[in-house]
Scaffold this active site. Structure first.
Site, PDB file in Angstrom:
ATOM      1  N   HIS A   8      54.278  51.396  44.828  1.00  0.00           N
ATOM      2  CA  HIS A   8      53.288  52.381  45.279  1.00  0.00           C
ATOM      3  C   HIS A   8      53.489  52.712  46.763  1.00  0.00           C
ATOM      4  CE1 HIS A   8      51.020  52.523  41.522  1.00  0.00           C
ATOM      5  NE2 HIS A   8      51.414  51.267  41.396  1.00  0.00           N
ATOM      6  N   HIS A  24      54.001  58.869  39.882  1.00  0.00           N
ATOM      7  CA  HIS A  24      54.491  57.606  39.341  1.00  0.00           C
ATOM      8  C   HIS A  24      54.345  57.550  37.819  1.00  0.00           C
ATOM      9  CE1 HIS A  24      55.074  53.303  38.956  1.00  0.00           C
ATOM     10  NE2 HIS A  24      53.981  53.295  38.231  1.00  0.00           N
ATOM     11  N   ASP A  96      47.931  46.571  34.508  1.00  0.00           N
ATOM     12  CA  ASP A  96      48.852  47.302  35.382  1.00  0.00           C
ATOM     13  C   ASP A  96      48.574  46.940  36.842  1.00  0.00           C
ATOM     14  OD1 ASP A  96      50.817  49.379  36.087  1.00  0.00           O
ATOM     15  OD2 ASP A  96      49.069  50.503  36.792  1.00  0.00           O
ATOM     16  N   ARG A 117      42.019  33.982  34.684  1.00  0.00           N
ATOM     17  CA  ARG A 117      40.643  33.921  34.166  1.00  0.00           C
ATOM     18  C   ARG A 117      40.181  35.274  33.647  1.00  0.00           C
ATOM     19  NH1 ARG A 117      36.601  30.351  35.576  1.00  0.00           N
ATOM     20  NH2 ARG A 117      35.460  31.920  36.744  1.00  0.00           N
ATOM     21  N   LYS A 145      30.172  35.589  35.827  1.00  0.00           N
ATOM     22  CA  LYS A 145      30.724  34.562  36.715  1.00  0.00           C
ATOM     23  C   LYS A 145      32.039  34.991  37.376  1.00  0.00           C
ATOM     24  CE  LYS A 145      32.698  31.910  32.870  1.00  0.00           C
ATOM     25  NZ  LYS A 145      32.578  30.638  32.153  1.00  0.00           N
TER      26      LYS A 145
END
Length: 157
Positions: A8, A24, A96, A117, A145
């Site tokens: 990028h 892109h 991505d 996670r 959480k």
């Protein structure tokens, strides 16, 4: 497809050197189509069809799809959440971005950032959406959480 280290950042430099409408995502689709064509790949031999190819291209384009996300045809409303995995136009949290974030963090600061996670705790949930035909839609959701980790992800990104 089309992601190299700092891709990028490279795109910003490329646009400064040669201002164009180059994008892109479109480059990735062009690369995907070229790989199929130049390698003589018959999608049907692999259990895929033109709808599957459209789905892959829509995943790459995300909200940049001509006609917007309402123009998606690769999967029906019952599978709309699949788009969230690769190009999440609802939250921006998708594989991505996780991929280039982890790769760039490791290359630039030597940090092995882990976002496991998010993948482990992600679930497909039915949410209220008055704009949907059924007033609900299925989407990728994360438990509360993970709020601190999500904020940190976007802050560092």
């Amino acid at each position: 497809l089309g992601h190299g280290p700092f891709s990028h950042v490279f795109e910003v430099a490329l646009r400064r050197m040669e201002p164009t409408e180059w994008k892109h995502e479109q480059n990735s689709i062009d690369l995907f189509r070229m790989l199929i064509e130049q390698n003589g790949i018959d999608l049907e031999e692999h259990g895929l069809d033109k709808q599957d190819q459209a789905f892959i291209e829509e995943l790459i384009l995300g909200a940049d799809l001509p006609g917007g996300i309402a123009a998606r045809r690769g999967r029906g409303a019952d599978k709309e959440f699949l788009y969230d995995i690769v190009n999440n136009v609802n939250s921006g949290l998708d594989v991505d971005k996780m991929d280039y974030f982890m790769r760039d963090a490791k290359a630039s600061i030597g940090n092995n950032v882990t976002l496991d996670r998010f993948i482990e705790l992600a679930r497909v949930c039915e949410v209220v959406d008055p704009s949907a035909a059924s007033n609900t839609r299925r989407t990728i959701c994360y438990p509360e959480k993970l709020v601190v980790e999500a904020v940190e992800f976007f802050r560092l990104r």
